[in-house]
Design an enzyme around this catalytic site. Structure first.
Site, PDB file in Angstrom:
ATOM      1  N   ASP A 192     -30.185  10.213  55.078  1.00 48.86           N
ATOM      2  CA  ASP A 192     -30.244  10.073  56.527  1.00 48.86           C
ATOM      3  C   ASP A 192     -31.674  10.482  56.929  1.00 48.86           C
ATOM      4  OD1 ASP A 192     -29.206  10.017  59.271  1.00 48.86           O
ATOM      5  OD2 ASP A 192     -29.384  12.197  59.170  1.00 48.86           O
TER       6      ASP A 192
ATOM      7  N   ASP B  76     -33.105  11.308  60.676  1.00 45.46           N
ATOM      8  CA  ASP B  76     -33.194  12.358  61.702  1.00 45.46           C
ATOM      9  C   ASP B  76     -32.374  13.577  61.296  1.00 45.46           C
ATOM     10  OD1 ASP B  76     -34.700  10.688  63.262  1.00 45.46           O
ATOM     11  OD2 ASP B  76     -33.090  10.156  64.641  1.00 45.46           O
TER      12      ASP B  76
END
Ligand code: B16
Ligand code: MG
Length: 212
Positions: free
Chosen positions: A7, A9
Site C-alpha cells: 500500500d 499512503d
C-alpha cells in the site's frame, strides 16, 4: 512467497497529513470542524467515499454535482501539496527494506487506492523499486474488495497465494485476505489485529523477520 505488494499512503509515505490539510480546507469552507482523529476514518478509503464521510461528520447534504466539484477542489489542493514532496518524506526504514527485497530478486508492486500514486512515486523517487503499479485509476472497487491487490499480482505474473501485502488500514488487511494473500499490518495491533503479523514501522525490518 514470490512477491510483496505495498500500500502507498501510510506504508511507504506519510501523505495522510496532506489529505488531512486538503479535506480540512474544505470543511473550513463549509463551516464545520474536522479533526485529525476524524481523518483516521478516511485512511485507505476512496476519494468519493472520503467526501461522503466528511459531509456526514459536518452534517452537510450536497447534490452529486456539488460533490464532484468539492472532490475536484480537494484533489487540486492535495496535488499542490504532493507536487512538492521530496525523497525525505519516505517513511523511516522503507528504503533499506526495499533495497534488500530487490537484491533478493523478489518482485514488488504497489497496491493503492490513490489515483495520485504516479505523482507520489515520481516525487519521492520510489518508482525505481517497483516492478508494477496497481492504483485507483485501474480499479472500480475499493478495499476491502481485493481488486487492487489481484491486479497487482496479475501485473507481476504471480499467483495471489504467492503474495504478501503490507497495509496500514484495516480495510486493506481485509482486502489482502479477500485476495487470498497474507498481510503484514503497519501500525497498531489494536486496529490491525486481523493481519498475520503487525509491525510499528519498517525501522530495522528485514526479510528474515517475515515469518508466518
Ligand atoms: P486519491 P492508500 C488511499 O491510499 C488513502 O489512504 C486515502 O486516504 C485516499 O482517500 C485514497 O488513497 C484515494 O486517494 O484521492 O489520491 O485518489 O492508503 O490505498 O495508498
Ligand atoms: Mg494506506
Amino acid at each position: 512467497m514470490k512477491a510483496l505488494i505495498f500500500d502507498l499512503d501510510g506504508v511507504l509515505v506519510d501523505s495522510a497529513k496532506y489529505h488531512y490539510l486538503a479535506w480540512k480546507a474544505l470543511a473550513d469552507k463549509l463551516g464545520f470542524e474536522f479533526t485529525e482523529k476524524d481523518n483516521e476514518r478516511l485512511k485507505g478509503v476512496s476519494r468519493m467515499k472520503s467526501l461522503e464521510i466528511l459531509l456526514e461528520i459536518g452534517g452537510v447534504i450536497m447534490s452529486d454535482d456539488a460533490k464532484e466539484a468539492a472532490a475536484t477542489e480537494k484533489n487540486d489542493l492535495y496535488r499542490s501539496y504532493i507536487a512538492k514532496m521530496t525523497p525525505d518524506e519516505i517513511l523511516p526504514g522503507v528504503e533499506d527494506f526495499l533495497k534488500e527485497v530487490k537484491a533478493a530478486g523478489i518482485k514488488t508492486a504497489i497496491g493503492s487506492a490513490s489515483k495520485n500514486t504516479p505523482l507520489i512515486l515520481e516525487r519521492t523517487g520510489l518508482a525505481k523499486y517497483f516492478d508494477a503499479v496497481a492504483d485507483g485509476t485501474m480499479v472500480s472497487k475499493a478495499k476491502p474488495d481485493p481488486e487492487v491487490f489481484l491486479k497487482g499480482a496479475e501485473l507481476l505474473g504471480v499467483e495471489p497465494s504467492e503474495c504478501i501485502v503490507f497495509e496500514d488500514a484495516e480495510a486493506g488487511v481485509e482486502a489482502a485476505h479477500n485476495a487470498g494473500m497474507k498481510a503484514v499490518g503497519i501500525g497498531s495491533p489494536t486496529t490491525l489485529g486481523k493481519a498475520e503479523m503487525v509491525i510499528p514501522n519498517f525501522v530495522g525490518f528485514r526479510l528474515d523477520k517475515l515469518k508466518f
